[in-house]
Design a protein around this motif. Structure first.
Motif, PDB file in Angstrom:
ATOM      1  N   PHE A 125      24.908 -20.856  40.810  1.00  0.00           N
ATOM      2  CA  PHE A 125      25.181 -21.008  42.253  1.00  0.00           C
ATOM      3  C   PHE A 125      25.323 -22.496  42.538  1.00  0.00           C
ATOM      4  CE2 PHE A 125      24.655 -20.288  46.799  1.00  0.00           C
ATOM      5  CZ  PHE A 125      23.986 -21.409  47.242  1.00  0.00           C
ATOM      6  N   ASN A 169      31.540 -21.825  47.386  1.00  0.00           N
ATOM      7  CA  ASN A 169      32.466 -21.599  48.495  1.00  0.00           C
ATOM      8  C   ASN A 169      33.762 -22.348  48.185  1.00  0.00           C
ATOM      9  OD1 ASN A 169      33.990 -21.660  50.824  1.00  0.00           O
ATOM     10  ND2 ASN A 169      32.216 -21.797  52.181  1.00  0.00           N
ATOM     11  N   GLU A 190      14.672 -24.281  51.540  1.00  0.00           N
ATOM     12  CA  GLU A 190      15.692 -23.521  50.807  1.00  0.00           C
ATOM     13  C   GLU A 190      15.717 -23.976  49.340  1.00  0.00           C
ATOM     14  OE1 GLU A 190      19.109 -24.405  53.322  1.00  0.00           O
ATOM     15  OE2 GLU A 190      19.039 -22.405  54.218  1.00  0.00           O
ATOM     16  N   TRP A 207      30.812 -14.995  46.141  1.00  0.00           N
ATOM     17  CA  TRP A 207      30.310 -15.836  47.216  1.00  0.00           C
ATOM     18  C   TRP A 207      29.921 -14.943  48.385  1.00  0.00           C
ATOM     19  CZ3 TRP A 207      27.989 -20.143  47.153  1.00  0.00           C
ATOM     20  CH2 TRP A 207      27.674 -20.798  48.356  1.00  0.00           C
ATOM     21  N   LYS A 228      24.520 -29.209  51.911  1.00  0.00           N
ATOM     22  CA  LYS A 228      24.503 -28.186  52.971  1.00  0.00           C
ATOM     23  C   LYS A 228      23.107 -27.584  53.089  1.00  0.00           C
ATOM     24  CE  LYS A 228      25.617 -24.401  55.412  1.00  0.00           C
ATOM     25  NZ  LYS A 228      26.693 -23.551  55.823  1.00  0.00           N
ATOM     26  N   LEU A 229      22.460 -27.341  51.936  1.00  0.00           N
ATOM     27  CA  LEU A 229      21.202 -26.599  51.937  1.00  0.00           C
ATOM     28  C   LEU A 229      20.017 -27.539  52.116  1.00  0.00           C
ATOM     29  CD1 LEU A 229      22.163 -24.150  49.073  1.00  0.00           C
ATOM     30  CD2 LEU A 229      22.311 -23.798  51.533  1.00  0.00           C
ATOM     31  N   ARG A 230      18.954 -27.004  52.759  1.00  0.00           N
ATOM     32  CA  ARG A 230      17.813 -27.826  53.115  1.00  0.00           C
ATOM     33  C   ARG A 230      16.793 -27.829  51.983  1.00  0.00           C
ATOM     34  NH1 ARG A 230      21.182 -26.023  57.440  1.00  0.00           N
ATOM     35  NH2 ARG A 230      20.546 -23.974  56.645  1.00  0.00           N
ATOM     36  N   SER A 233      25.030 -16.042  51.491  1.00  0.00           N
ATOM     37  CA  SER A 233      23.624 -15.766  51.759  1.00  0.00           C
ATOM     38  C   SER A 233      22.859 -16.165  50.501  1.00  0.00           C
ATOM     39  CB  SER A 233      23.425 -14.280  52.062  1.00  0.00           C
ATOM     40  OG  SER A 233      22.061 -14.001  52.291  1.00  0.00           O
ATOM     41  N   MET A 234      22.216 -17.340  50.555  1.00  0.00           N
ATOM     42  CA  MET A 234      21.625 -17.901  49.337  1.00  0.00           C
ATOM     43  C   MET A 234      20.640 -16.936  48.683  1.00  0.00           C
ATOM     44  SD  MET A 234      19.486 -21.418  48.906  1.00  0.00           S
ATOM     45  CE  MET A 234      19.425 -22.260  47.311  1.00  0.00           C
ATOM     46  N   TYR A 273      26.195 -25.324  45.646  1.00  0.00           N
ATOM     47  CA  TYR A 273      26.614 -25.860  46.938  1.00  0.00           C
ATOM     48  C   TYR A 273      26.541 -27.386  46.798  1.00  0.00           C
ATOM     49  CZ  TYR A 273      28.515 -24.979  51.470  1.00  0.00           C
ATOM     50  OH  TYR A 273      29.393 -24.843  52.516  1.00  0.00           O
ATOM     51  N   ASP A 309      17.563 -16.590  56.395  1.00  0.00           N
ATOM     52  CA  ASP A 309      18.646 -17.350  55.754  1.00  0.00           C
ATOM     53  C   ASP A 309      19.896 -16.469  55.640  1.00  0.00           C
ATOM     54  OD1 ASP A 309      19.513 -19.750  54.140  1.00  0.00           O
ATOM     55  OD2 ASP A 309      19.901 -18.114  52.747  1.00  0.00           O
TER      56      ASP A 309
HETATM   57  P1  P6P Z   1      28.939 -21.394  53.911  1.00  0.00           P
HETATM   58  C1  P6P Z   1      23.492 -19.718  54.977  1.00  0.00           C
HETATM   59  O1  P6P Z   1      23.824 -20.321  56.216  1.00  0.00           O
HETATM   60  C2  P6P Z   1      23.344 -20.824  53.954  1.00  0.00           C
HETATM   61  O2  P6P Z   1      22.345 -21.707  54.362  1.00  0.00           O
HETATM   62  C3  P6P Z   1      23.042 -20.224  52.590  1.00  0.00           C
HETATM   63  O3  P6P Z   1      22.270 -19.066  52.666  1.00  0.00           O
HETATM   64  C4  P6P Z   1      24.423 -19.937  52.030  1.00  0.00           C
HETATM   65  O4  P6P Z   1      24.447 -19.994  50.621  1.00  0.00           O
HETATM   66  C5  P6P Z   1      25.268 -21.049  52.640  1.00  0.00           C
HETATM   67  O5  P6P Z   1      24.589 -21.501  53.818  1.00  0.00           O
HETATM   68  C6  P6P Z   1      26.635 -20.517  53.036  1.00  0.00           C
HETATM   69  O6  P6P Z   1      27.397 -21.637  53.444  1.00  0.00           O
HETATM   70  O7  P6P Z   1      29.488 -22.799  54.060  1.00  0.00           O
HETATM   71  O8  P6P Z   1      29.628 -20.622  52.826  1.00  0.00           O
HETATM   72  O9  P6P Z   1      28.860 -20.623  55.207  1.00  0.00           O
END
Ligand code: P6P
Length: 341
Positions: free
Chosen positions: A261, A209, A283, A243, A277-279, A246-247, A263, A117
């Protein structure tokens, strides 16, 4: 310092407390640990062994795959397919589920994972990680199908991550709290260094972000603007922002010193029919299990993530997790907005 408890010893002692534990689970966790040690070595060597850069392919998410995405996925499959503890695996890097090949026995668990990830960070030498989740395989193990994976996060029997940073660490929950282990490179063992990790209920540090600000929904706009207003604003205190993209690194910071955190779903995602965005399966659910076990909270803003009934293996969800009181504040703002509507 530490008392030298290895992750293997810790897992065995934990499983000893569970009546009827057969050792299957212990052995599965150790195979996952081995995979993370191999990945740690690969990530650490980087361009010395030519593993950086793009693989020239896309994953099911339509995202460009890094060489390390593919290599680490292979490491997880080879390390976990042979021992007879799993019936199938699912990965961010594979469109379909991976049924354990016929030459190996099948077992009572399912494994979902994101092998690397935050891999967009590898080329710039920023921390990345591995996330995994273990479910029980319902019904017939002989031929598990996609439906076998469609279980809500509350059904997870274990979840964890490896963080490949200045130290390589593993953080693990089996439903009895959260414990952190640091890899002693000299002996190749993960040692218990962070027992009983807990997230402070309050924080003055948020992670989001901010480049997506113009697309955020009103509750998220309100929460972040109040943080940015600092001592002159309604919160009456200044906030810090991080930010890392990287989760795993964000969640580890939150486990270590608190934080929130986010997203969230936003108008840009809605315009393309995606819900985040996240699965969910590899995730959001594993990280939510860890965060809740550490006393934090994890929500989409509208519902508890671990109660979501999955619809698809690669389903995306909004994620708002971390210090309980801050997550609950953001959830409250979503409820107020819904009530006004
Ligand atoms: P962005 C990494 O691709 C991820 O899945 C997570 O680890 C992270 O928090 C997020 O996407 C980052 O997204 O839009 O800032 O690139």
């Amino acid at each position: 310092m530490h008392n030298g408890t290895t992750i293997t010893q810790f897992i065995i002692e934990e499983q000893r407390k569970i009546e009827g534990a057969t050792g299957d689970f212990t052995s599965l966790l150790n195979d996952i640990v081995t995979a993370c040690k191999v990945i740690s070595n690969m990530v650490n060597k980087g361009e010395l062994i030519g593993v950086l850069g793009s693989a020239g392919s896309e994953n099911v998410q339509g995202e460009t795959q890094k060489k390390l995405d593919i290599l680490t996925n292979e490491v997880f499959l080879r390390s976990n397919e042979w021992a007879g503890h799993l019936s199938a695996m699912a990965s961010e890097e594979m469109d379909e589920i991976y049924e354990i090949p016929g030459q190996y026995p099948r077992g009572k668990y399912l494994l979902t994972f994101d092998p690397l990830d935050g891999s967009s960070n590898t080329d710039v030498n920023v921390s990345v990680g591995t996330i995994f989740s273990i479910l029980r395989c319902p019904g017939e193990r002989v031929c598990p199908n996609l439906d076998a994976f469609m279980q809500p996060g509350v059904q997870q029997v274990a979840a964890g991550y490896a963080l490949y940073g200045p130290s390589t660490m593993m953080v693990l929950t089996t439903g009895n709290g959260v414990n952190g282990f640091t890899l002693d490179q000299d002996i190749g063992e993960f040692i218990l260094t962070h027992p009983d990790m807990t997230i402070p209920a309050d924080t003055r540090e948020f992670a989001i972000n901010a480049s997506n600000m113009r697309f955020w929904e009103a509750p998220v706009q309100r929460y972040v603007n109040e943080c940015l207003a600092g001592t002159e604003g309604p919160r009456g205190e200044d906030f810090n922002m991080r930010w890392i993209a990287s989760m795993v690194a964000e969640v580890h910071r939150i486990l270590t010193r608190g934080g929130i955190f986010m997203y969230p779903v936003d108008d840009k995602m809605k315009a393309t029919g995606t819900e985040g965005k996240l699965r969910l399966m590899y995730e959001a659910n594993p990280m939510s299990f860890i965060v809740e076990q550490a006393g934090g909270a994890s929500s989409t803003g509208r519902e508890r993530i671990m109660e979501i009934a999955p619809k698809d293996l690669h389903q995306r969800v909004p994620v708002i997790l971390g210090s309980k009181n801050e997550v609950e504040r953001v959830v409250g703002y979503h409820a107020e907005t819904a009530a006004e509507a």
